[in-house]
Design a protein around this motif. Structure first.
Motif, PDB file in Angstrom:
ATOM      1  N   PHE A   1     110.622  75.743 -10.918  1.00 49.77           N
ATOM      2  CA  PHE A   1     110.423  74.847  -9.436  1.00 49.77           C
ATOM      3  C   PHE A   1     111.439  73.754  -9.680  1.00 49.77           C
ATOM      4  N   GLU A   2     111.439  73.243 -10.854  1.00 49.53           N
ATOM      5  CA  GLU A   2     112.611  72.188 -11.021  1.00 49.53           C
ATOM      6  C   GLU A   2     114.039  72.537 -10.715  1.00 49.53           C
ATOM      7  N   ALA A   3     114.377  73.763 -11.033  1.00 48.03           N
ATOM      8  CA  ALA A   3     115.775  74.232 -10.822  1.00 48.03           C
ATOM      9  C   ALA A   3     115.692  74.487  -8.931  1.00 48.03           C
ATOM     10  N   GLU A   4     114.627  74.874  -8.419  1.00 46.64           N
ATOM     11  CA  GLU A   4     114.832  75.038  -6.787  1.00 46.64           C
ATOM     12  C   GLU A   4     114.440  73.855  -6.110  1.00 46.64           C
ATOM     13  N   GLY A   5     114.145  72.864  -6.985  1.00 50.90           N
ATOM     14  CA  GLY A   5     113.842  71.549  -6.092  1.00 50.90           C
ATOM     15  C   GLY A   5     112.328  71.643  -5.241  1.00 50.90           C
ATOM     16  N   LEU A   6     111.659  72.486  -5.537  1.00 46.54           N
ATOM     17  CA  LEU A   6     110.245  73.027  -4.765  1.00 46.54           C
ATOM     18  C   LEU A   6     109.135  72.363  -5.540  1.00 46.54           C
ATOM     19  N   GLU A   7     108.493  71.578  -5.082  1.00 48.72           N
ATOM     20  CA  GLU A   7     107.295  70.978  -5.569  1.00 48.72           C
ATOM     21  C   GLU A   7     106.238  72.320  -5.940  1.00 48.72           C
ATOM     22  N   PRO A   8     105.683  72.247  -6.990  1.00 51.17           N
ATOM     23  CA  PRO A   8     104.617  73.297  -7.372  1.00 51.17           C
ATOM     24  C   PRO A   8     103.451  73.138  -6.290  1.00 51.17           C
ATOM     25  N   PRO A   9     102.668  74.162  -6.044  1.00 52.99           N
ATOM     26  CA  PRO A   9     101.679  74.308  -5.182  1.00 52.99           C
ATOM     27  C   PRO A   9     100.377  73.343  -5.685  1.00 52.99           C
ATOM     28  N   THR A  10      99.658  73.086  -5.057  1.00 52.11           N
ATOM     29  CA  THR A  10      98.469  71.948  -5.400  1.00 52.11           C
ATOM     30  C   THR A  10      97.218  72.552  -4.983  1.00 52.11           C
ATOM     31  N   SER A  11      97.292  73.929  -4.237  1.00 46.98           N
ATOM     32  CA  SER A  11      95.890  74.260  -3.652  1.00 46.98           C
ATOM     33  C   SER A  11      96.103  75.905  -3.672  1.00 46.98           C
ATOM     34  N   LEU A  12      95.153  76.502  -3.437  1.00 47.16           N
ATOM     35  CA  LEU A  12      95.119  78.113  -3.276  1.00 47.16           C
ATOM     36  C   LEU A  12      95.695  78.376  -2.028  1.00 47.16           C
ATOM     37  N   GLU A  13      95.435  77.243  -0.887  1.00 43.39           N
ATOM     38  CA  GLU A  13      95.798  77.489   0.548  1.00 43.39           C
ATOM     39  C   GLU A  13      97.417  77.145   0.378  1.00 43.39           C
ATOM     40  N   ALA A  14      97.909  76.636  -0.411  1.00 42.45           N
ATOM     41  CA  ALA A  14      99.535  76.506  -0.359  1.00 42.45           C
ATOM     42  C   ALA A  14     100.140  77.636  -0.541  1.00 42.45           C
ATOM     43  N   LEU A  15      99.449  78.558  -1.290  1.00 38.02           N
ATOM     44  CA  LEU A  15      99.910  79.996  -1.548  1.00 38.02           C
ATOM     45  C   LEU A  15     100.086  80.916  -0.248  1.00 38.02           C
ATOM     46  N   THR A  16      99.694  80.413   0.664  1.00 39.90           N
ATOM     47  CA  THR A  16      99.865  81.184   2.052  1.00 39.90           C
ATOM     48  C   THR A  16     100.944  80.607   3.034  1.00 39.90           C
TER      49      THR A  16
ATOM     50  N   ASP B   1      83.389  84.688 -26.132  1.00 35.83           N
ATOM     51  CA  ASP B   1      84.498  83.711 -25.910  1.00 35.83           C
ATOM     52  C   ASP B   1      84.206  83.281 -24.461  1.00 35.83           C
ATOM     53  N   VAL B   2      85.127  82.185 -24.013  1.00 38.00           N
ATOM     54  CA  VAL B   2      85.039  81.857 -22.745  1.00 38.00           C
ATOM     55  C   VAL B   2      86.497  81.514 -22.222  1.00 38.00           C
ATOM     56  N   GLY B   3      87.066  82.026 -21.286  1.00 41.63           N
ATOM     57  CA  GLY B   3      88.347  81.461 -20.779  1.00 41.63           C
ATOM     58  C   GLY B   3      88.273  81.225 -19.393  1.00 41.63           C
ATOM     59  N   TYR B   4      89.370  80.687 -18.887  1.00 43.30           N
ATOM     60  CA  TYR B   4      89.339  80.139 -17.423  1.00 43.30           C
ATOM     61  C   TYR B   4      90.452  80.578 -16.670  1.00 43.30           C
ATOM     62  N   VAL B   5      90.204  81.680 -15.606  1.00 38.66           N
ATOM     63  CA  VAL B   5      91.359  82.228 -15.042  1.00 38.66           C
ATOM     64  C   VAL B   5      91.789  81.283 -13.828  1.00 38.66           C
ATOM     65  N   ASN B   6      93.109  81.079 -13.808  1.00 37.87           N
ATOM     66  CA  ASN B   6      93.806  80.107 -12.662  1.00 37.87           C
ATOM     67  C   ASN B   6      95.027  80.451 -12.673  1.00 37.87           C
ATOM     68  N   PHE B   7      95.857  80.027 -11.931  1.00 40.49           N
ATOM     69  CA  PHE B   7      97.243  80.166 -11.648  1.00 40.49           C
ATOM     70  C   PHE B   7      97.975  79.238 -12.700  1.00 40.49           C
ATOM     71  N   ASN B   8      99.113  80.158 -13.268  1.00 43.95           N
ATOM     72  CA  ASN B   8      99.994  79.117 -13.745  1.00 43.95           C
ATOM     73  C   ASN B   8     101.376  79.185 -13.233  1.00 43.95           C
ATOM     74  N   TYR B   9     102.204  78.177 -13.306  1.00 43.61           N
ATOM     75  CA  TYR B   9     103.478  78.252 -12.756  1.00 43.61           C
ATOM     76  C   TYR B   9     104.603  77.841 -13.716  1.00 43.61           C
ATOM     77  N   ASP B  10     105.813  78.358 -13.542  1.00 41.05           N
ATOM     78  CA  ASP B  10     106.999  78.194 -14.176  1.00 41.05           C
ATOM     79  C   ASP B  10     107.524  76.773 -14.085  1.00 41.05           C
ATOM     80  N   VAL B  11     107.535  75.837 -14.812  1.00 40.18           N
ATOM     81  CA  VAL B  11     107.897  74.651 -14.512  1.00 40.18           C
ATOM     82  C   VAL B  11     109.372  74.345 -14.117  1.00 40.18           C
ATOM     83  N   ALA B  12     109.981  75.340 -15.127  1.00 40.94           N
ATOM     84  CA  ALA B  12     111.682  75.328 -14.880  1.00 40.94           C
ATOM     85  C   ALA B  12     112.023  75.594 -13.583  1.00 40.94           C
TER      86      ALA B  12
END
Length: 353
Positions: free
Chosen positions: A137-152, A124-135
């Motif tokens: 980020f909406e509750a906090e009024g924060l835009e989700p990250p769009t890059s790995l660099e953003a996580l820093t 089988d094949v899977g794709y490892v990546n980041f997931n984020y909790d949509v609700a």
């Protein structure tokens, strides 16, 4: 997620699945798996009716822990087959001479790009990546990250959880992703993550079901899989129009993780092990895998559930990290040691080589 199963498989003699077959005396085959291994009981029961080899599935923990356990017990193998070694772990397994090579005739149905080692058979094949909790980020009024660099960045301080690459296959996949993406600067990237409040767990289960905000934790960004949003929809208590989590797909930030099965060196049941591995590539098993293990089949003729296409999706080629696995084989131990010194011991990446 793992459920202990006892099934009957083809007896020694190499009869093809679906062909004329007369069961021989019962034999036992033991299969060591990671904790996310699962197949439908109905499928297993149907296969059981046709077979004559009893198979016991043994849970080994996360894939990284399972491979480590197999290596430590190589002189006295725990099982005949190991399921769950992947293209991020194969270098470690190969260095330990863990597997007896086998080329399944069923590989004709599997694209070349999934055949990463002659020692094991891709399943089988899977794709490892980041997931984020949509609700969240909406509750906090924060835009989700769009890059790995953003996580820093300060805006995402104390928001991210990953798994330890020494014990977890997705954790190792992400470490290799950062090496592919940042080159010589990969340790500096990890130091920046560390200094921005990164949390590290031993395995995927602790990260997703304990640390992730969806399940009561305080981390709205979790290292997981592209199919995880689809799993959220499938297992929701009430029908959902949209997945509550979303994938972070960005340039070079997804790892294509190909899981495989291999015959452990020292097995006394090699022919039965080969038959079992062939069965894993049958269309019935391949189409059963997505909604049980939430990864994709490797067989070209296997159908993928609609929920995967709607809510999981596949990353575009430019999103997938590329790394040469001969380079991994040559450097893996040094990379893991360097990661440990920087991330867990807090050392300066400039002093670690």
């Amino acid at each position: 997620m793992f459920q202990a199963l006892h099934v009957w498989l083809l007896a020694l003699g190499g009869a093809a699945l679906g062909g004329a077959f007369v069961p021989a005396a019962a034999q036992t085959l033991e299969v060591l798996t990671h904790s996310s291994f699962s197949l439908s009981e109905e499928l297993v029961a149907a296969f059981t009716e046709e077979t004559g080899i009893e198979v016991t599935f043994i849970q080994g923990g996360d894939a990284g822990e399972t491979v480590n356990r197999a290596i430590l017990t190589r002189a006295n193998p725990l099982a005949d087959v190991l399921f769950g070694v992947d293209n991020s772990l194969i270098a470690r397994a190969a260095q330990a001479d863990l597997f007896e090579p086998y080329t399944s005739p069923q590989l004709a149905r599997v694209p070349e790009r999934y055949r990463f080692s002659e020692l094991v058979t891709p399943v089988d094949v899977g794709y490892v990546n980041f997931n984020y909790d949509v609700a969240w980020f909406e509750a906090e009024g924060l835009e989700p990250p769009t890059s790995l660099e953003a996580l820093t960045e300060p805006a995402y301080r104390d928001l991210t959880v990953v798994q330890n690459p020494a014990s977890s296959s997705p954790g190792l996949a992400f470490m290799l992703t950062t090496i592919a993406k940042f080159g010589d600067g990969w340790l500096a990237y990890w130091a920046a993550l560390r200094d921005n409040g990164l949390q590290v767990t031993d395995g995927w289960t602790d990260a997703y079901y304990t640390a992730f905000t969806r399940y009561g934790g305080d981390r709205p960004i979790v290292l997981s899989y592209a199919s995880s949003p689809a799993a959220e929809v499938v297992f929701a208590e009430e029908a959902l129009d949209a997945a509550p989590t979303a994938n972070l797909f960005c340039e070079g930030c997804v790892f294509e993780q190909i899981e495989a099965a291999g015959i452990l060196a020292g097995s006394d049941n090699v022919e039965a092990a080969r038959t079992f591995i062939d069965w894993l590539l049958s269309r019935e098993v391949q189409e059963d895998i997505p909604l049980n293990m939430f990864v994709y089949p490797v067989s070209e003729d296997a159908e993928v559930p609609e929920v995967f296409r709607e809510h999981g999706g596949l990353p575009e080629p430019e999103h997938v990290a590329e790394i040469a696995f001969d380079e991994v084989a040559a450097n893996l131990d040094a990379w893991l040691e360097a990661w440990t010194r920087v991330v867990q011991q807090g050392q300066d990446p400039g002093a670690v080589r």
